[in-house]
Scaffold this motif. Sequence first.
Motif, PDB file in Angstrom:
ATOM      1  N   LEU A  92       0.827  -1.208   0.000  1.00 43.25           N
ATOM      2  CA  LEU A  92       0.000   0.000   0.000  1.00 43.25           C
ATOM      3  C   LEU A  92       0.859   1.256   0.000  1.00 43.25           C
ATOM      4  N   ILE A  93       1.921   1.240   0.791  1.00 39.51           N
ATOM      5  CA  ILE A  93       2.824   2.394   0.872  1.00 39.51           C
ATOM      6  C   ILE A  93       3.445   2.688  -0.494  1.00 39.51           C
ATOM      7  N   VAL A  94       3.929   1.663  -1.163  1.00 35.59           N
ATOM      8  CA  VAL A  94       4.559   1.838  -2.477  1.00 35.59           C
ATOM      9  C   VAL A  94       3.562   2.377  -3.494  1.00 35.59           C
ATOM     10  N   ILE A  95       2.366   1.791  -3.525  1.00 37.46           N
ATOM     11  CA  ILE A  95       1.342   2.198  -4.499  1.00 37.46           C
ATOM     12  C   ILE A  95       0.931   3.648  -4.279  1.00 37.46           C
ATOM     13  N   LEU A  96       0.654   4.003  -3.034  1.00 32.53           N
ATOM     14  CA  LEU A  96       0.197   5.366  -2.742  1.00 32.53           C
ATOM     15  C   LEU A  96       1.313   6.384  -2.928  1.00 32.53           C
ATOM     16  N   LEU A  97       2.546   5.991  -2.627  1.00 25.97           N
ATOM     17  CA  LEU A  97       3.683   6.896  -2.844  1.00 25.97           C
ATOM     18  C   LEU A  97       3.836   7.220  -4.320  1.00 25.97           C
ATOM     19  N   ILE A  98       3.805   6.207  -5.161  1.00 26.78           N
ATOM     20  CA  ILE A  98       3.928   6.416  -6.608  1.00 26.78           C
ATOM     21  C   ILE A  98       2.759   7.245  -7.125  1.00 26.78           C
ATOM     22  N   LEU A 134      18.341  15.611   9.941  1.00 25.09           N
ATOM     23  CA  LEU A 134      18.098  14.964  11.227  1.00 25.09           C
ATOM     24  C   LEU A 134      16.719  15.296  11.778  1.00 25.09           C
ATOM     25  N   ILE A 135      16.292  16.532  11.561  1.00 22.84           N
ATOM     26  CA  ILE A 135      15.059  17.014  12.170  1.00 22.84           C
ATOM     27  C   ILE A 135      13.822  16.709  11.338  1.00 22.84           C
ATOM     28  N   PHE A 136      13.952  16.751  10.008  1.00 20.35           N
ATOM     29  CA  PHE A 136      12.731  16.694   9.215  1.00 20.35           C
ATOM     30  C   PHE A 136      11.942  15.381   9.365  1.00 20.35           C
ATOM     31  N   PRO A 137      12.581  14.213   9.607  1.00 19.73           N
ATOM     32  CA  PRO A 137      11.767  13.018   9.842  1.00 19.73           C
ATOM     33  C   PRO A 137      10.890  13.140  11.092  1.00 19.73           C
ATOM     34  N   ILE A 221       4.624   7.075   4.023  1.00 16.88           N
ATOM     35  CA  ILE A 221       4.405   7.667   2.699  1.00 16.88           C
ATOM     36  C   ILE A 221       4.862   9.123   2.693  1.00 16.88           C
ATOM     37  N   HIS A 222       4.462   9.857   3.705  1.00 15.21           N
ATOM     38  CA  HIS A 222       4.813  11.276   3.814  1.00 15.21           C
ATOM     39  C   HIS A 222       6.327  11.459   3.880  1.00 15.21           C
ATOM     40  N   LEU A 223       6.976  10.629   4.680  1.00 17.01           N
ATOM     41  CA  LEU A 223       8.433  10.734   4.838  1.00 17.01           C
ATOM     42  C   LEU A 223       9.164  10.395   3.542  1.00 17.01           C
ATOM     43  N   LEU A 224       8.765   9.322   2.891  1.00 20.26           N
ATOM     44  CA  LEU A 224       9.400   8.924   1.637  1.00 20.26           C
ATOM     45  C   LEU A 224       9.171   9.973   0.553  1.00 20.26           C
ATOM     46  N   ASP A 226       8.596  13.272   0.899  1.00 20.89           N
ATOM     47  CA  ASP A 226       9.401  14.470   1.139  1.00 20.89           C
ATOM     48  C   ASP A 226      10.883  14.202   0.941  1.00 20.89           C
ATOM     49  N   THR A 227      11.332  13.008   1.286  1.00 19.99           N
ATOM     50  CA  THR A 227      12.737  12.658   1.070  1.00 19.99           C
ATOM     51  C   THR A 227      13.081  12.694  -0.408  1.00 19.99           C
ATOM     52  N   ILE A 228      12.212  12.126  -1.222  1.00 20.46           N
ATOM     53  CA  ILE A 228      12.432  12.128  -2.675  1.00 20.46           C
ATOM     54  C   ILE A 228      12.440  13.552  -3.221  1.00 20.46           C
ATOM     55  N   VAL A 229      11.477  14.347  -2.796  1.00 17.24           N
ATOM     56  CA  VAL A 229      11.391  15.737  -3.259  1.00 17.24           C
ATOM     57  C   VAL A 229      12.618  16.528  -2.822  1.00 17.24           C
ATOM     58  N   PHE A 230      13.032  16.350  -1.569  1.00 15.69           N
ATOM     59  CA  PHE A 230      14.195  17.077  -1.061  1.00 15.69           C
ATOM     60  C   PHE A 230      15.474  16.675  -1.785  1.00 15.69           C
ATOM     61  N   LEU A 231      15.617  15.391  -2.091  1.00 15.23           N
ATOM     62  CA  LEU A 231      16.802  14.931  -2.810  1.00 15.23           C
ATOM     63  C   LEU A 231      16.837  15.512  -4.226  1.00 15.23           C
ATOM     64  N   ILE A 232      15.672  15.596  -4.855  1.00 12.27           N
ATOM     65  CA  ILE A 232      15.599  16.195  -6.191  1.00 12.27           C
ATOM     66  C   ILE A 232      15.975  17.668  -6.136  1.00 12.27           C
ATOM     67  N   LEU A 233      15.452  18.380  -5.127  1.00  9.56           N
ATOM     68  CA  LEU A 233      15.773  19.793  -4.969  1.00  9.56           C
ATOM     69  C   LEU A 233      17.255  19.991  -4.667  1.00  9.56           C
ATOM     70  N   LEU A 234      17.809  19.129  -3.824  1.00 12.84           N
ATOM     71  CA  LEU A 234      19.234  19.226  -3.493  1.00 12.84           C
ATOM     72  C   LEU A 234      20.090  18.987  -4.728  1.00 12.84           C
ATOM     73  N   LEU A 235      19.724  17.978  -5.503  1.00 12.24           N
ATOM     74  CA  LEU A 235      20.480  17.670  -6.717  1.00 12.24           C
ATOM     75  C   LEU A 235      20.418  18.822  -7.710  1.00 12.24           C
ATOM     76  N   SER A 236      19.229  19.403  -7.867  1.00  8.22           N
ATOM     77  CA  SER A 236      19.085  20.526  -8.797  1.00  8.22           C
ATOM     78  C   SER A 236      19.871  21.739  -8.335  1.00  8.22           C
ATOM     79  N   THR A 237      19.969  21.900  -7.009  1.00 12.28           N
ATOM     80  CA  THR A 237      20.747  23.022  -6.469  1.00 12.28           C
ATOM     81  C   THR A 237      22.233  22.828  -6.726  1.00 12.28           C
ATOM     82  N   ILE A 238      22.685  21.606  -6.517  1.00 15.71           N
ATOM     83  CA  ILE A 238      24.106  21.306  -6.705  1.00 15.71           C
ATOM     84  C   ILE A 238      24.508  21.412  -8.175  1.00 15.71           C
ATOM     85  N   THR A 239      23.670  20.836  -9.045  1.00 13.50           N
ATOM     86  CA  THR A 239      24.004  20.818 -10.478  1.00 13.50           C
ATOM     87  C   THR A 239      23.682  22.140 -11.165  1.00 13.50           C
TER      88      THR A 239
END
Length: 240
Positions: A92-98, A134-137, A221-224, A226-239
Amino acid sequence: MQKDDYFKFESETPDFPLYNDNPHISIGKWAVMILSAILTIFLIVVPLDFLSELGIWKRLLYLIIPLLGFGFAVDWKFGLICKKFKKGDFKLIVILLIAELIFTFLLDLILIHFGVAAQGNPIISELTSVSTWLIFPLQIFGEELIKIIPFLVFLTLFYKFTKNRKMSIVIATVLTLVIFALLHLPAYESLISVLLLQGLCSIFTMYAYLKTKNIFVSYAIHLLLDTIVFLILLLSTITG
């Protein structure tokens, strides 16, 4: 409670706590729980100078306050909303996350097409900080509590007057998602955007709780997400 009182997607056991006196809590404890949610919402929405000195660490209050308020109200019986994961929960977590990722992405494209753009995510500038990761989770779990507490309050209130479980769930869900969306308004400064992206899109995590009655499922679901979104934003910032 009759079987017709449940939606087909729901797990009938366990039921939602509190709304049907399961268990019964006093008016005073209801007041403490409600005030903890209101105080947390106030701290999120209204910037306070003395808290700004804490920097990012003030976000721990978004977890501590509602956690203590809810815990006190239910005599620390967190098992009312925190359950063990079941076998089907991970699928359920995987389906709803996607589903939420795709829905949010498409909706964001539509809003951009019509010129409804929110202010950039303010957390972008903080993503290179270890403290943020550390804090966001912990903050995310607090945000789930800020959805579950109002939901249970509204569910109890409307069920008390209507005795209609399904209608009470629908109304409580809508009001909860609107409140959760408005919490993001100071950061994103676009009412339409937050109502759709932070409100409507949160129906997937809310559905997870409605189905399982387990905050750990909606939290995952919420944690995964936001983690994905934050990693995308971090990558876009770095690149970028």
